[in-house]
Each structure stands twice: as C-alpha cells, then as structure tokens.
Design an enzyme around this catalytic site. Structure first.
Site, PDB file in Angstrom:
ATOM      1  N   LYS A 187      68.186  49.359 -73.356  1.00 56.03           N
ATOM      2  CA  LYS A 187      69.254  50.326 -73.083  1.00 56.03           C
ATOM      3  C   LYS A 187      69.044  51.537 -73.980  1.00 56.03           C
ATOM      4  O   LYS A 187      68.726  51.370 -75.171  1.00 56.03           O
ATOM      5  CB  LYS A 187      70.584  49.631 -73.361  1.00 56.03           C
ATOM      6  N   SER A 224      78.050  48.592 -68.918  1.00 57.44           N
ATOM      7  CA  SER A 224      77.326  49.840 -69.056  1.00 57.44           C
ATOM      8  C   SER A 224      75.818  49.652 -69.217  1.00 57.44           C
ATOM      9  O   SER A 224      75.069  50.620 -69.127  1.00 57.44           O
ATOM     10  CB  SER A 224      77.850  50.626 -70.264  1.00 57.44           C
ATOM     11  N   SER A 243      79.654  44.626 -71.156  1.00 58.35           N
ATOM     12  CA  SER A 243      78.527  45.423 -70.663  1.00 58.35           C
ATOM     13  C   SER A 243      77.189  44.704 -70.609  1.00 58.35           C
ATOM     14  O   SER A 243      76.220  45.257 -70.093  1.00 58.35           O
ATOM     15  CB  SER A 243      78.386  46.699 -71.499  1.00 58.35           C
TER      16      SER A 243
END
Lengths: 469, 72
Positions: free
Chosen positions: A86, A162, A186
């Site tokens: 990420k 996310s 997330s």
C-alpha cells in the site's frame, strides 16, 4: 517446461512453493520477477492496483538473491517471492503519497518502512506501491487522484478499501503477497471483496515505523495472501522489536507457521447480536459454512457493540482531523472532497467525547477478554455485502437505505477498535463475487485465528477464487 | 424503508446544533469551507453527534481508565 513458463506457473501458486523452488535452484528469482512484471504489465491497466512499479529495484533484488544462491548461501523463507505494498509504506526513493495528491510533494523516502525491510530480509522482492483510498479514510478502494482499484472478480465492482490495491493485486494474482493497513477494516474489507486472506494482527504487534499514519490509536499494518501458510509465513517474517514505533508492544515474537497444521482443539463460537443483523444472506451463509467446519454451535454476544463502533467512529474523525489540520488549512482544494468533509467535521468535535470514547474502549476490551476466557476464536461476517458496484452510493441493509461508504465496515470497526487479531478468510458461496468471514482471536493470539483459517482451507471452504482477469 | 442514514445510529436531526458547532469550530481553527460543501460537512457532524450521544450516555465509573496508557 522452460524457465519462463515455470516462473509464471509458480507465480500463480503458493508463495512458499515459489520460495522453495527458488531456494532449490529450480527457478531463478530473476525469472519470477520478470514473470510478475509481465503479469502486471498485462493486467494492471485493467485493475489499476499499482501506483508505482519498482521494476529496477525488483530486478536488482532478484539478481542479488540469485547471486547469493550461486555463492552457496541459504536463502530466506520468502526467497524470490514478489510483493507490493500500500503506498503509505515508505519505499526508499519514492514519495509516500498515502493515496493523496498533497503528499506527492514530499521528498523521496530515505529508507524503507520497517515491514518492507523485514520482507526484503526474508528474501521477498519488492515490486512497488499500491493504490489506496486517500489518507486511508475509505472502505471502497476508490481514489480521485489515481483512479479506482478494481475488483479482480468483476471489474465493475469495488476492490474494497482503503487497502484496495493490496486486495486487487493479490486477488488478481499480480503478486502472491502484499501489505496493507487497517484502522477500521481496511485489510479485512478488501480481503472480503477480493476473495483473499488478510491478517490484521493485534494492535501493537507489528511495527508501523516509516508508514504514513491515519489514526494513531487504531492503526494496524498487516499482510494479504492467497493461502493461509503464505499469510502465516509472511506475518512471521514481519515480527520483531523496533524502537522506531512507540506503540509497539513489548511482546516476544510468536511465529505461527510451525503450529499451523496442528490445530488441536479450538473452542469456536459465532458472534451474534450486532453481527447477526443487517447482513445479506451471502454474508450469513459464509458464517454458517465456517461455523459448521469449526464445530461452532454456540452463539455468543459482545455487549454494546453499537457504542464500540460509535466510539471508533469518533476517535477516527478526531485523530484524523488532528493529523491533517495544517493541510486542511493550507491546501484544502487538493483533498478529495469526500475525505476533507469528514476531516472538517472531525476538527470541531468536543474533546470530552474523545476522552469518553477512549474510556469506553477499555471497558469494551475487558468484556471481550472475558469472552475469550471461554473461546479461542469467534466468527463474524467481514462485510455485510459482497463488493458493491464502483461508484455505488447507497445500499439497503435490514430494509433501510444507507450510505455505502461508512457502512461497509459495520462488522470490522468494533473489532479493530479494541485491537483484536483477525484473519479475514474468503468463503466459497454460489455468488461469483466473494465474501469473507472474520476469525477473531484474543489479544496476541494470532496463531489461533490462523489455525482456524487453515482448518477452513483444508476443508475446501476457505479458498481464494480464481480472478477473471 | 427509513430515510437515508449515514450510520444506522439514528441521525443527529435538525436540532442537533451541528451547523452552529461547525461554524464556531471552523472559525476558531481558521479552517476554510466553501458554502457548497457545508451541507455535507454538517451531515457528517450530525452523524458524529448521534454517535457521541451513544457513547456519552453509557455510564462508566469515575475511575474508568482510558485505553491508551502513557508509559514514561
């Protein structure tokens, strides 16, 4: 079979099998890296999982692994396994954008995040940074600046967020492993929507050093994988002390892979109450299938779950607003409005509410610990629905029309609120869009959640489905 | 089907004072907000107010400790 074909075959399979093949010299890390880069070039234009492909870095790391093997060195447990992170993890030489436009002005990171360093030390090869919702304030995987990461099982649907790119990249078989973050769900939401395994460890278990934060009280980092043993091996490689993270707990590392195949007697129950309301039939079919396989016949309740979720909601808003206060003043037009509007609301919350929420957090944690005196693992849905369509604004839960964005996390948010370790395990149903369950364990008992996931995997119930891309 | 609700927690309602709290807080903090975005922010604040009512209405003893404990 030539080396290129063999590398592509191994890339699509378990990470540990790939690492064994590299360690045994059956395939080179260089060939595997090239196979991953080719797969990314072919599929990522559709999935939009990657924001940065670090091909030069990956080729150099792969060459170093092959050189070490040629010199007779013993390679690490993840030798030659491609991974990506990420884009809130620092990668040396890249600006850590955390899904934002604003952060692109930051200087290049001088050093990798601790967890990236640990995977690299285990022999894994870093392929780059992954798409995410702006500043991690997101459950959808949609991003105004970089475009949406897409669901590998139907590209018209959300990846979840996310950590959307982290879910999409592993679900789409671009890389066997990825890292993400989980503040309110997330890691678990993209695991559910993309049909992969994700581990949100205990709060304070893994170092967050050199990752861009969101909510210091609630931020966790953790891995994604397509197989439980890969998830356990990756988690094990991430363990260890780190003076650079003040929130890291002083706990001995407890590797999980050695005991993964010996589940022993796991006492498993199903969470009722809040977790037995509002979900779609598919969410509850997944829970029922997991419960049957784990001999979970008792339904138990955590009290005051709605208040727990409300507390997490308030702490998130307030701490997120505090983090971004100066940017909200000085660069308001560069935020995604959907993020900025929540941060602005968080900026004016009375401090007494947040203090009360933190007091309630300890009370709720104590109730959970009482429950874990009798149970090793609790099963709950991960998400109320499979992936909604991209851009979908509302859905109907329990006969009520609600906004999609804040309500995707209704089952994950109360659990991360008190930092319990959770494995999100994808459960096969008739719907081509996957869905996962949460396997929740007592604090510091990641091994129990992983062993439960492995039982489901062995039974053929928990499985990462093949992507359509 | 009930009205669209951001949270499932019951809304803040028109009497929640969200608008007044927002305007005062943003002014003190010097945070800019365009008029066209204000209704969205008020909606989120009304949601937070509803959440806060849930949290603050729960009786905790005076000696309840917060979850984070500072270690010198």
């Amino acid at each position: 079979m030539n080396e290129t074909t063999e590398a592509a075959r191994l890339l699509a399979g378990p990470a540990l099998a790939l690492a064994n093949a590299v360690s045994a010299g059956k395939v080179s890390a260089r060939s595997v890296t090239e196979a991953a880069l080719a797969r990314i070039a072919q599929v990522d234009p559709v999935l939009n999982a990657f924001t940065d492909v670090t091909s030069a870095r990956a080729r150099a790391e792969a060459a170093a692994i092959d050189a070490r093997r040629a010199a007779g060195a013993v390679l690490g447990p993840l030798a030659g396994v491609p991974f990506a992170v990420k884009n809130l993890f620092d990668l040396e030489g890249l600006s850590t954008r955390a899904g934002s436009r604003i952060n692109r002005d930051r200087p290049p990171a001088p050093r990798d995040a601790t967890l990236v360093e640990r995977l690299t030390a285990a022999g894994a090869v870093c392929l780059g940074g992954l798409n995410m919702g702006e500043y991690a304030y997101d459950f959808t995987g949609e991003n105004l600046h970089d475009g949406n990461s897409r669901n590998p099982h139907d590209t018209g649907h959300m990846s979840g967020g996310s950590s959307g790119g982290s879910g999409s990249a592993v679900g789409g078989k671009l890389v066997p492993l990825s890292l993400g973050s989980d503040t309110n769900g997330s890691i678990r939401v993209p695991s559910s929507f993309c049909g992969i395994f994700g581990l949100k460890p205990t709060y304070g278990r893994l170092s967050r050093a050199r990752s861009f934060p969101f909510v210091a009280s609630l931020d966790h980092l953790g891995p994604f994988a397509r197989h439980v043993a890969d998830l356990a091996a990756t988690y094990d490689a991430l363990l260890g002390p780190d003076p650079d993270d003040a929130a890291l707990a002083d706990k001995p590392a407890a590797p999980t892979l050695p005991g993964l195949e010996e589940p022993g007697h796991l006492r498993v129950a199903v969470l009722g109450g809040w977790f037995a309301r509002s979900g779609t039939p598919q969410a509850y079919e997944a829970v029922a299938r997991a419960a049957r396989a784990l001999d979970a016949t008792t339904v138990v309740e955590l009290p005051e779950v709605e208040r727990a979720r409300a507390s997490a909601y308030l702490i998130t808003m307030a701490e997120g607003a505090a983090l971004h206060r100066d940017r909200l003043r000085e660069r308001p037009g560069e935020f995604d409005p959907a993020v900025r509007e929540r941060l602005l609301a968080g900026a004016v919350l009375p401090a007494a509410w947040i203090a009360r929420a933190q007091n309630f957090r300890r009370w709720f944690r104590d109730r959970a610990v009482e429950l874990f005196a009798e149970w090793d693992v609790l099963i709950a849905p991960a998400t109320p629905v499979p992936a909604p369509r991209s851009g979908q604004a509302t859905f109907v839960l329990d006969g009520r029309e609600m906004l999609v964005r804040p309500n995707i996390g209704i089952y994950t948010q109360p659990i991360s609120f008190i930092g319990l370790p959770v494995v999100a395990a994808p459960i096969a149903t008739d719907n081509p869009l996957p869905i996962a369950v949460q396997l929740i364990a007592a604090p510091w008992q990641e091994a129990a959640a992983l062993r439960a996931a492995r039982v489901l995997e062995r039974a053929g119930i928990a499985v990462a489905p093949e992507p359509v891309v | 089907m009930s009205r669209q609700d951001d949270t499932g927690a019951g809304g803040g309602g028109a009497d929640s004072g969200a608008g007044a709290l927002l305007d005062a807080g943003l002014a003190i903090e010097g945070l800019p907000l365009e008029p066209e975005l204000r209704p969205r922010v008020v909606m989120h604040l009304a949601t937070a107010i509803a959440m806060a009512r849930l949290v603050t209405s729960f009786a905790l003893p005076d000696d309840a400790e917060p979850a984070p404990v500072y270690v010198p």
